[in-house]
Enzyme design. Structure first.
Site, short mmCIF file in Angstrom:
data_model
loop_
_atom_site.label_atom_id
_atom_site.label_comp_id
_atom_site.label_asym_id
_atom_site.label_seq_id
_atom_site.Cartn_x
_atom_site.Cartn_y
_atom_site.Cartn_z
N ALA A 28 -27.46 13.49 7.67
CA ALA A 28 -26.00 13.47 7.56
C ALA A 28 -25.33 14.08 8.78
O ALA A 28 -24.19 13.72 9.11
CB ALA A 28 -25.56 14.22 6.30
N GLU A 30 -24.69 5.90 16.52
CA GLU A 30 -24.39 5.74 15.09
C GLU A 30 -23.01 5.14 14.85
O GLU A 30 -22.82 4.34 13.95
CB GLU A 30 -24.51 7.09 14.38
CG GLU A 30 -25.94 7.63 14.26
CD GLU A 30 -26.47 8.29 15.53
OE1 GLU A 30 -25.72 8.38 16.53
OE2 GLU A 30 -27.64 8.72 15.52
N HIS A 77 -28.85 20.60 11.43
CA HIS A 77 -29.61 19.61 10.66
C HIS A 77 -29.64 19.85 9.16
O HIS A 77 -30.23 19.08 8.43
CB HIS A 77 -31.04 19.52 11.21
CG HIS A 77 -31.13 18.79 12.52
ND1 HIS A 77 -30.59 19.31 13.68
CD2 HIS A 77 -31.65 17.60 12.87
CE1 HIS A 77 -30.80 18.47 14.68
NE2 HIS A 77 -31.43 17.42 14.23
C1 LIG Z 1 -26.59 11.85 17.06
C2 LIG Z 1 -28.05 11.92 16.78
N1 LIG Z 1 -28.68 10.80 16.38
C3 LIG Z 1 -30.01 10.83 16.12
C4 LIG Z 1 -30.73 11.98 16.24
C5 LIG Z 1 -32.22 12.01 15.94
N2 LIG Z 1 -32.96 12.16 17.20
C6 LIG Z 1 -33.34 13.36 17.66
S1 LIG Z 1 -34.02 13.27 19.18
C7 LIG Z 1 -33.89 11.58 19.20
C8 LIG Z 1 -34.39 10.80 20.37
C9 LIG Z 1 -33.74 11.24 21.62
O1 LIG Z 1 -34.28 10.56 22.70
P1 LIG Z 1 -34.03 11.10 24.16
O2 LIG Z 1 -32.61 11.46 24.32
O3 LIG Z 1 -34.61 10.11 25.09
O4 LIG Z 1 -34.83 12.48 24.22
P2 LIG Z 1 -36.41 12.68 24.11
O5 LIG Z 1 -36.67 13.03 22.68
O6 LIG Z 1 -37.07 11.43 24.53
O7 LIG Z 1 -36.69 13.82 25.01
C10 LIG Z 1 -33.27 11.11 18.04
C11 LIG Z 1 -32.97 9.72 17.74
C12 LIG Z 1 -30.02 13.13 16.64
N3 LIG Z 1 -30.63 14.31 16.77
N4 LIG Z 1 -28.71 13.07 16.92
#
Ligand SMILES: Cc1ncc(C[n+]2csc(CCOP(=O)(O)OP(=O)(O)O)c2C)c(N)n1
Ligand SMILES: Cc1ncc(C[n+]2csc(CCOP(=O)(O)OP(=O)(O)O)c2C)c(N)n1
Ligand SMILES: [Mg+2]
Ligand SMILES: [Mg+2]
Lengths: 321, 318, 321, 318
Positions: free
Chosen positions: D75, D51, D120
């Site tokens: 946020a 981000e 969250h």
């Molecule tokens: C800083 C942040 N940005 C976005 C998110 C939303 N989000 C939650 S899990 C995720 C994907 C994470 O992918 P990965 O690390 O590969 O884990 P997976 O879900 O594939 O196990 C996202 C974008 C978040 N929780 N925290």
């Protein structure tokens, strides 16, 4: 090292426990008994299982949003896990955390966490502690391929490399972050190129093969205990469910990809192998399964029978004494 | 009593507590030579320039039974680390149901007035106050900084100490004997009867100077230094306002949604204080602009004695 | 490519201008006419000079806290620079920025910046713009070895690699961040291992040799203009002054290290070379120097003669129309 | 008039402005399929999970003549990006003396009530309000979100739109014809005479429900939705308070140093409003605790109709 029969059965048992725990929980979730964000570990059980098999209670782990498997493998009490996921007072966090924030500090499980990448700096701290204590203990941090995109990843690699921290990086590379493939989101064709740049020893294994994970982790943890610095273990795997159970976004991953990976189910594959090796029999498996199902059901019943916190309980635990 | 600098007093607090408790670690991008000499490189660590990492590592250390002092230096660098500060340090005790303790002391400097320009001149404590779970200090004298940091170093929670950049070199009396200043206890730095002046950070000193000046004109100011923003000693402010009936809040931070807004809000929301207010409360705050570099503009942007006097006259109805 | 006589003289001229500009400014600073945080580029002039020689006005650069050299090389007006450093109304930022925040968007200088590493994401944006415009323009970002420690570095490398951004990373590796050596603060023995992990082409050069920098940048920029993706240029150099002029911390770097690097002064070395090659003569140099000194003095006088902003000018420019 | 969802209305605003201006780019970690289909992958970019990078890249794009919409999603993920948001986006126009324009629209969701737990569920807009240089939106209806985002997409400054997570699916009337809602103009969502209720984000709807309920009991609430927090339409609030003499501020964000504190502070600091206040103003805010996961505790932590009614009765002197 060759695995003993007992070790093999233990590995299988842990994987199956994680699987059954989540399946049970999903039934409840879809029935509406559970709310919030629940991220499934199904399909990835071999990683937590194979790695944590080498960790002692004194070794500390940090997990991420998909954390049930790490908790179970580290020895967390399923009753208190389930109660937490149900938001009950008897849960690990007294209902304050939910699925995404289960921790059990008494067994070195420093918590699941909902911010992508955020476990990495915290884990560097846990490994500094291990280093300072000088007892050969280690820390392990589990994170997804998505977490490798955040700057926190880089900073943790740098610190671990620089200070030779006894930190095991376990990248659970399931190829996707929500609906974005790693190819679209990570510039290094292999993730391990990055720890390699920091002179961090690394290995990539089939994360659906629990023995491969186990063996790689064995060497890695042994190195760590000797004080030889951090290790990076990449485990390739796949997530079977949507990003989180109630995700409103459709799952955009190619159907055939999922089908192919389902054929490589870590639990089923190991079951077949142990059957072939004669270590397990269908009967034994049925017995194990029944026992696990009982334990899971016990956990479920425990949760259901547990009271919700009182509204005013919200005012407790803001600060420690 | 002996007089030492603010920085020296802060250092003493850390030295004393690091001597007492070997499970303490110091992290910062720069080396505090006195600490390194006494406590060695294992405990006194120079980090890479990666604030988010060491703010987070402090949490991992805390969860593993160690106490960390993490010096972020200027508050502006703290913005790099707000994920670990806000999403984690502030919440981790609570969201895990209180099962572990997180004793961490974060330090950073705030304030303007030294031509640091927009990035380097900022006093963002109200942002931290809006995220529950942290304790927040605002020490304004050598005596206070030592006593508050000593208390912080025995507290089992993440504590953030905001120290004005220009106070580091100021001198004041500090006893040789060990002492602690409790959190949530405001210091009435000057007693008075006509107007309650709640002043924050460096503005405590400007307010005291104004009080001295106005005393000559027969106007009596009560100058309150809250010392800790979280917990906040609301009762001392409310009690004073009930006595004086008039409130001026002085803070260098930007006015909108600053701590001064909170002070006015909790005071006017208090029925008994509201009933006693003789005039509308007034804020004397940093302007709602980034801090400009050039001295005439910078001076204009920040509160000063003249502005405080004007506010006092205002609440007195002149 | 071989450099023409004129090109060589231009390079020398730019370096000398940066040097004289800063020297003049430091006199004023130590005399008390200038306040705030002033970071010196002396000793590192060859980098801005050699790189920016290849950039057009339409190419955009992002600088860091040590930004005077980049401004001058990009063609900024020394009068308005000096006026800004003095906090005068006629300065580039009307006195709002000071030394650490000089920008001239009209010539593609998107600003110096006081937060370590923070120029990197901004520069990715500038290079996305260049990519979208499709005119073969590029962006360049200058940053120190210290910035490589922040997560922002990693994220920028990843994005540039992934999107094949026309972004030239210029790492001004002076071996230190304030009083911390790179050895104590960066785990990769060579910084370029990190861009390499992201498949970003890279080269390391003697940052005190302006022709080396020039030649490496020439190839790099040509690649960028063709759309072949980002390039990482590491320039090894040394800072002669304290971290910033009024820094209260003592300079803890080894004295002999500084002495050795002073012997490798980029300006002096090039002067010697051009004298040897007969491209410059002592007389010509004296003339060039005099002209530069005049221009610098003119800038200084301009600044001194310029009014301070009015206090209420602080209320302008918070928002654009 | 046709009715569409809040999310649909927001999408329309972006679609219309992206059609008009080809120098517009969308960045987010996820793919908005309608935008990608219409505007292609050059302009509709899926970013890595980084981000801070794309918040910063938006600044570089802006400084190079492009307008960016950067959707941060929740946020809480914005904390990762606060360096670029606070140290740069908010300050860059000013610290460079206004020589360049930075047209950027940052969007993120706020709020609790969906068992997202502490990380969250957060509404940190007051933190952004304390750092001058941003414009801040808080759209509460499909009509408002379209009109405000349209205006944001013509504004030449960084604008942050905070959209409550639970409002995305709500339905409301949105004209087919193009319209814009100016910044700094509060919407009196219900006229009344007894109590001024300033409500933020989702609480606008709770306040309206309470107003409806209390109308039956002969109590008349004036419900004001500021719609934009920066700039803030203080006059509409002050005018209303001068009429009703009573103020309740309802906000889901944590109480301490929240936007509600600012609203009370500027109102009580206004001499004419202060003079007309018949009782101490009251805040109904999220509690100063991280948001707990479990429904009974979460409900307890957040404001609701009952709490609003209690506050109204309180200012009415019951
Ligand atoms: C800083 C942040 N940005 C976005 C998110 C939303 N989000 C939650 S899990 C995720 C994907 C994470 O992918 P990965 O690390 O590969 O884990 P997976 O879900 O594939 O196990 C996202 C974008 C978040 N929780 N925290
Ligand atoms: C995020 C952040 N952390 C710390 C600082 C304080 N600081 C300013 S410059 C600097 C050292 C930077 O080193 P490097 O990037 O190598 O640049 P150099 O000064 O050597 O040219 C530090 C730590 C800062 N400005 N920003
Ligand atoms: Mg993944
Ligand atoms: Mg350096």
């Amino acid at each position: 090292m060759n695995l003993s029969k007992k070790q093999k059965i233990d590995l299988f048992n842990t994987m199956l426990t994680i699987r059954r725990f989540e399946e049970r929980l999903f039934d409840e979730f879809y029935a509406g008994s559970i709310t919030g964000f629940v991220h499934s570990y199904i399909g990835e059980e071999a990683i937590a299982t194979g790695v944590i098999a080498h960790l002692k209670k004194e070794d500390r782990i940090v997990s991420h949003h998909r954390g049930h498997g790490h908790c179970i493998a580290k020895g967390a009490d399923m009753k208190r896990m389930m109660a937490e996921i149900y938001g009950r007072k008897t849960g690990y966090c007294k209902g304050k955390g939910g699925s995404m924030h289960i921790a059990d500090f008494s067994i070195g499980m420093l918590g699941a966490d909902g911010i992508v990448g955020a476990g990495l700096p915290i884990a560097t701290g846990a490994s500094i502690a291990a280093q300072l204590e000088g007892k050969g203990n280690v820390a392990a941090v589990f994170f997804g391929d998505g977490a490798c995109q955040e700057g926190e990843f880089h900073e943790a690699l740098n610190l671990a490399s620089l200070w030779k921290l006894p930190l095991l990086f376990v990248c659970e590379n399931n190829g996707w972050g929500v609906n974005t493939s790693i190819g679209e989101s990570f510039g290094a064709k292999e993730i391990t190129r990055v720890p390699d740049a920091f002179h961090i020893a690394h290995k990539t294994v089939d994360g659906n093969d629990v023995e491969r994970v186990y063996q790689a982790a064995e060497k890695a943890v042994a190195r760590l205990r000797k004080g030889s610095g951090p290790f990076f273990l990449e485990c390739k795997t796949y997530r079977w469910h949507k990003h989180f159970l109630s995700d409103a976004l459709p799952d955009l991953r190619p159907k055939n990809e999922l089908e192919a990976w389902k054929k490589k189910c870590p639990v089923k594959a190991y079951e077949t192998k142990l059957l072939k090796q004669g270590i397990l029999t269908p009967k034994k498996i049925a017995a194990m399964n029944a026992k696990i199902m009982d334990a899971v059901e016990e956990a479920n019943q425990y949760a259901l029978a547990s009271p919700f916190p009182k509204p005013q309980d919200a005012l407790q635990d803001i600060y420690s004494k | 009593m002996r007089e030492i600098t603010y920085d020296q007093a802060a250092l003493e607090a850390i030295q004393e507590e690091f001597r007492r408790d070997p499970r303490t670690v110091h992290m910062a991008t720069d080396l505090p030579p006195e600490l390194r000499q006494e406590f060695g490189s294992d405990r006194i660590r120079v980090t890479p320039i990666a604030e988010n990492n060491f703010v987070g590592a402090s949490i991992g250390l805390a969860g593993s039974g160690f106490r960390t002092v993490a010096n972020i230096r200027m508050a502006t660098f703290g913005f790099v680390a707000l994920d670990q500060m806000m999403n984690h340090a502030a919440k981790i005790t609570y969201m895990f149901g209180g099962q572990a303790k997180f004793p961490i002391l974060y330090r950073m400097t705030v304030g303007g007035g030294f031509q640091g320009a927009a990035e380097h001149s900022i006093s963002p404590y109200s942002m931290y106050m809006n995220v529950p779970g942290l304790k927040i200090l605002l020490p304004t004298t050598p005596y206070d900084v030592k006593g508050l940091l000593k208390t912080a170093l025995r507290d089992n929670n993440p504590v953030v100490s905001f120290e004005h950049f220009l106070l580091g070199g100021t001198i004041g009396e500090v006893p040789e004997k060990e002492y602690f200043i409790p959190f949530g206890k405001a210091d009435i730095k000057r007693k008075g009867t006509d107007v309650t002046v709640v002043a924050l950070a460096k503005m405590v000193h400007e307010a005291l100077a104004v009080a001295e000046e106005l005393a000559g004109k027969g106007i009596s100011l009560e100058v309150i230094d809250p010392r800790t923003l979280i917990p906040f000693d609301k009762q001392t402010v409310i009690r004073s306002v009930k006595k004086t009936g008039r409130l001026v809040v002085v803070d260098e931070a930007c006015q909108t949604c600053g701590a001064a807004a909170e002070i006015i809000a909790f005071t006017t929301s208090d029925k008994s204080a509201f009933g006693k207010l003789k005039s509308a409360p007034v804020r004397v705050c940093g302007m709602d602009i980034p801090i400009p570099f050039s001295p005439p503009m910078e001076k204009f942007a920040l509160p000063d004695k003249k502005k405080i006097i004007r506010a006092v006259m205002n609440v007195l109805g002149d």
